[in-house]
Design a protein around this motif. Structure first.
Motif, mmCIF file in Angstrom:
data_model
loop_
_atom_site.group_PDB
_atom_site.id
_atom_site.type_symbol
_atom_site.label_atom_id
_atom_site.label_comp_id
_atom_site.label_asym_id
_atom_site.label_seq_id
_atom_site.Cartn_x
_atom_site.Cartn_y
_atom_site.Cartn_z
ATOM 1 N N PHE A 53 0.844 -1.204 0.000
ATOM 2 C CA PHE A 53 0.000 0.000 0.000
ATOM 3 C C PHE A 53 0.872 1.245 0.000
ATOM 4 N N SER A 54 0.423 2.248 -0.718
ATOM 5 C CA SER A 54 1.183 3.502 -0.799
ATOM 6 C C SER A 54 0.437 4.597 -0.056
ATOM 7 N N HIS A 55 1.203 5.581 0.397
ATOM 8 C CA HIS A 55 0.601 6.785 0.978
ATOM 9 C C HIS A 55 1.296 8.002 0.363
ATOM 10 N N PRO A 56 0.615 9.137 0.307
ATOM 11 C CA PRO A 56 1.197 10.293 -0.392
ATOM 12 C C PRO A 56 2.453 10.871 0.252
ATOM 13 N N ALA A 57 2.464 10.990 1.582
ATOM 14 C CA ALA A 57 3.631 11.653 2.184
ATOM 15 C C ALA A 57 3.705 11.384 3.676
ATOM 16 N N ASP A 58 4.933 11.295 4.176
ATOM 17 C CA ASP A 58 5.163 11.165 5.621
ATOM 18 C C ASP A 58 4.754 12.473 6.308
ATOM 19 N N PHE A 59 4.518 12.414 7.583
ATOM 20 C CA PHE A 59 4.187 13.604 8.394
ATOM 21 C C PHE A 59 2.950 14.327 7.868
ATOM 22 N N THR A 60 1.980 13.582 7.365
ATOM 23 C CA THR A 60 0.710 14.190 6.950
ATOM 24 C C THR A 60 -0.411 13.480 7.713
ATOM 25 N N PRO A 61 -1.515 14.187 7.974
ATOM 26 C CA PRO A 61 -2.492 13.643 8.923
ATOM 27 C C PRO A 61 -3.244 12.392 8.465
ATOM 28 N N VAL A 62 -3.802 12.429 7.241
ATOM 29 C CA VAL A 62 -4.590 11.259 6.803
ATOM 30 C C VAL A 62 -3.687 10.027 6.749
ATOM 31 N N CYS A 63 -2.491 10.214 6.195
ATOM 32 C CA CYS A 63 -1.541 9.095 6.088
ATOM 33 C C CYS A 63 -1.212 8.531 7.459
ATOM 34 N N THR A 64 -1.072 9.392 8.441
ATOM 35 C CA THR A 64 -0.734 8.912 9.787
ATOM 36 C C THR A 64 -1.869 8.045 10.339
ATOM 37 N N THR A 65 -3.127 8.462 10.087
ATOM 38 C CA THR A 65 -4.250 7.636 10.575
ATOM 39 C C THR A 65 -4.264 6.284 9.862
ATOM 40 N N GLU A 66 -3.980 6.301 8.565
ATOM 41 C CA GLU A 66 -4.033 5.035 7.811
ATOM 42 C C GLU A 66 -2.924 4.069 8.234
ATOM 43 N N MET A 67 -1.709 4.609 8.347
ATOM 44 C CA MET A 67 -0.584 3.738 8.725
ATOM 45 C C MET A 67 -0.798 3.196 10.128
ATOM 46 N N THR A 68 -1.359 4.026 10.994
ATOM 47 C CA THR A 68 -1.671 3.571 12.353
ATOM 48 C C THR A 68 -2.706 2.442 12.289
#
Ligand code: BEZ
Length: 215
Positions: free
Chosen positions: A41-56
């Motif tokens: 799975f990919s995410h757009p960028a580190d240190f961004t809010p939506v990505c942090t919720t998804e990775m969590t």
């Protein structure tokens, strides 16, 4: 304006292989995924809010994925240093550790192979992609989400179980199928099989839409 076209893997393709730096060290994808279900799975960028919720969300489901023999691997077009700093920051702030490897795809080579770079959405960040890859290294299901909408962990888990249950029982899964629900049995392929089907006690709308319980 012209659109840049990158290749898009398709359902049924053998997963493109690659060798990359990740937060757990150098890794060859086909070796990591060997004989296992794998979710890339990919995410757009580190240190961004939506990505942090998804990775969590992925990290918190560690036991679920382990129980269903599925490995996780993340990706973004960030450096390994950014990944390490972000993983450490999330652990410090929330106590959640992203234990799965996260690919540092700084040259975008993996993102391009997997159609994660969709320039109409962003020229520099991967969209939110999810690839379900089976133990034969075949792509079985693909999800793409835009930058501004987070994915749904329940649906990711449901889709994985649906694929695994379908393979194990040679059946198809109806709308909104969940574990414990009836599954769709394959349509009869001969006139005799059709007659047998009509006499069976399957839950049936007609011969082509029949369901059975798995237990
Ligand atoms: C986010 O994860 O919050 C995000 C990342 C890139 C663009 C927009 C939102």
């Amino acid at each position: 304006m012209e659109n840049t076209i990158y290749s898009m893997p398709r359902i049924g393709d053998i997963a493109p292989d690659f060798e990359v730096m990740t937060t757990t060290g150098m890794l060859k994808f086909s070796e990591y995924a060997h004989n296992s279900w794998t979710i890339l799975f990919s995410h757009p960028a580190d240190f961004t809010p939506v990505c942090t919720t998804e990775m969590t969300g992925f990290a918190l489901e560690k036991d679920f994925f382990k129980a269903h023999e599925t490995k996780l691997i993340g990706l973004s077009i960030d450096s390994i240093h950014a990944h390490i700093a972000w993983v450490n920051n999330v652990r410090e702030k929330t106590g959640v550790l992203f234990e799965f490897p996260i690919i540092a795809d700084i040259d975008m080579s993996v993102a391009k192979k997997y159609g994660m770079l969709q320039p109409g959405e962003s020229e520099t960040a991967a969209v939110r992609a999810v690839f379900f890859i089976d133990p034969a290294f075949k792509i079985r299901l693909i999800m793409y989400y835009p930058l501004n909408v987070g994915r749904n962990m329940d649906e990711i888990k449901r889709a994985l179980l649906a694929l695994q249950t379908s393979d194990a029982n040679k059946c198809a899964m109806p709308l909104d199928w969940r574990p414990g629900d009836k599954v769709i049995v394959p349509a009869p392929k001969t006139v005799d099989a059709l007659q047998e089907r009509l006499k069976s006690n399957l839950e049936m709308v007609d011969f082509y839409l029949a369901k059975r319980s798995l237990d």
